[in-house]
Design an enzyme around this catalytic site. Sequence first.
Site, short mmCIF file in Angstrom:
data_model
loop_
_atom_site.label_atom_id
_atom_site.label_comp_id
_atom_site.label_asym_id
_atom_site.label_seq_id
_atom_site.Cartn_x
_atom_site.Cartn_y
_atom_site.Cartn_z
N GLY A 1 0.83 -1.19 0.00
CA GLY A 1 0.00 0.00 0.00
C GLY A 1 0.87 1.24 0.00
N ILE B 1 2.69 2.67 2.44
CA ILE B 1 4.00 2.50 3.06
C ILE B 1 4.82 1.48 2.29
CG2 ILE B 1 5.21 1.76 5.15
CD1 ILE B 1 2.83 2.91 6.76
N THR C 1 6.99 -3.44 11.02
CA THR C 1 6.59 -2.11 11.48
C THR C 1 5.09 -1.90 11.25
OG1 THR C 1 7.18 -1.12 9.34
CG2 THR C 1 8.87 -1.10 11.07
N GLU D 1 1.19 -1.67 24.96
CA GLU D 1 2.35 -0.81 25.20
C GLU D 1 2.36 -0.32 26.64
OE1 GLU D 1 2.48 2.33 22.30
OE2 GLU D 1 2.22 0.97 20.63
N HIS E 1 7.67 1.58 19.11
CA HIS E 1 6.60 2.08 18.23
C HIS E 1 6.85 3.54 17.82
CE1 HIS E 1 2.03 1.91 17.18
NE2 HIS E 1 2.80 2.13 16.14
N ALA F 1 8.32 4.22 14.47
CA ALA F 1 8.68 4.25 13.05
C ALA F 1 8.15 5.48 12.34
CB ALA F 1 8.20 2.98 12.35
#
Length: 348
Positions: free
Chosen positions: A156, A158, A235, A266, A284, A286
Amino acid sequence: MASKWVVCSTAVTFGRGSSEPVDRLEAAGCEVRFNPYGRPLDKKEILEFARDADAIILGNDDLPASVIRRMKKLKIIARYGVGFDGVDVAEARDLGIQVTYAPASNREETADFTFGLILDLERHISQMVIDTRSGGWTKRTGTGLYGKTIGIIGVGQIGTAVARRALGFGMDILGYDIIQRNEATVYGVVYTTLNDLLRRSDIITIHLPLDETTRNLISSRELNLVKPGSILINTARSGIVNHNALDKALQSGRLSGFAIDVFSKEPPDHQPYYDYDNVLVTPHVAGNTYESSQRMGNIVVDNILAVKSGKEPPDPVTPQHLYESMLSMGQVVLNKQMPGTLHQLEGK
């Protein structure tokens, strides 16, 4: 005088890299509240924090129907990010609540970071930094990227940005997705099956949403197919990879390295493989830069202010997104053997 709109942000990084989005909300007469915990909230905490919210800026939190129904003033759920898994979109729409997201807002940053992880693993950068700082002087032999094959699972926004970077490194590029986008082929992507991608790739990187068709997509069977000595980067979403199978693949040497930036909660529960020398674990981040924070924040604010003014938001979750959410209910399934196809489940 009309009361202020209450905007509650569960997104930990909203307003942190740039104050401009917050300033815009306050200038428009909004009361802005920030996540008090510094982590994603559970259902009870969301209700305590945002029960009276007109708008919620949602981070990596789940927002099920049971919570949405109890937020009586809610008019918009503005996802601070590109995904919307964990949000009951159908329930929100039934209640007349807008659901928006921030498409492509951290695309380039996530692609940059992905390649940072790839370079770190292949050239042992972090290992040598730690060794040298502690007085060592070990010159580890790395692996070059030129001429290698990268497999992109999920081509997609990314995934395509990752392909552009791979082209610059002189790599062969394989792609696997349920939709074959022409744009990606311009950057050298050759679409194939998941099995073929796993067998042929030196580097495998994941850029898929998480739903029931992609949960544990990479498990024991898939990891047994990978080329020995390949590396895996995640990622996207933690649940796409089965972590028991991953641990075994790392211990056996089937995978020579793994990097992860995403977690089911998290901070995450510590996994044994986090301690391996050939594993990179980042919190987290990126897509998190000053530039993306401002960009994503302003997209979220554009959507909130549009709804506040009685207008259609610029970035709504569309019927196409609702179709994709059908995947998570098992109404359509992805066939791992056939690129770019969806198969209807009989009897559903």
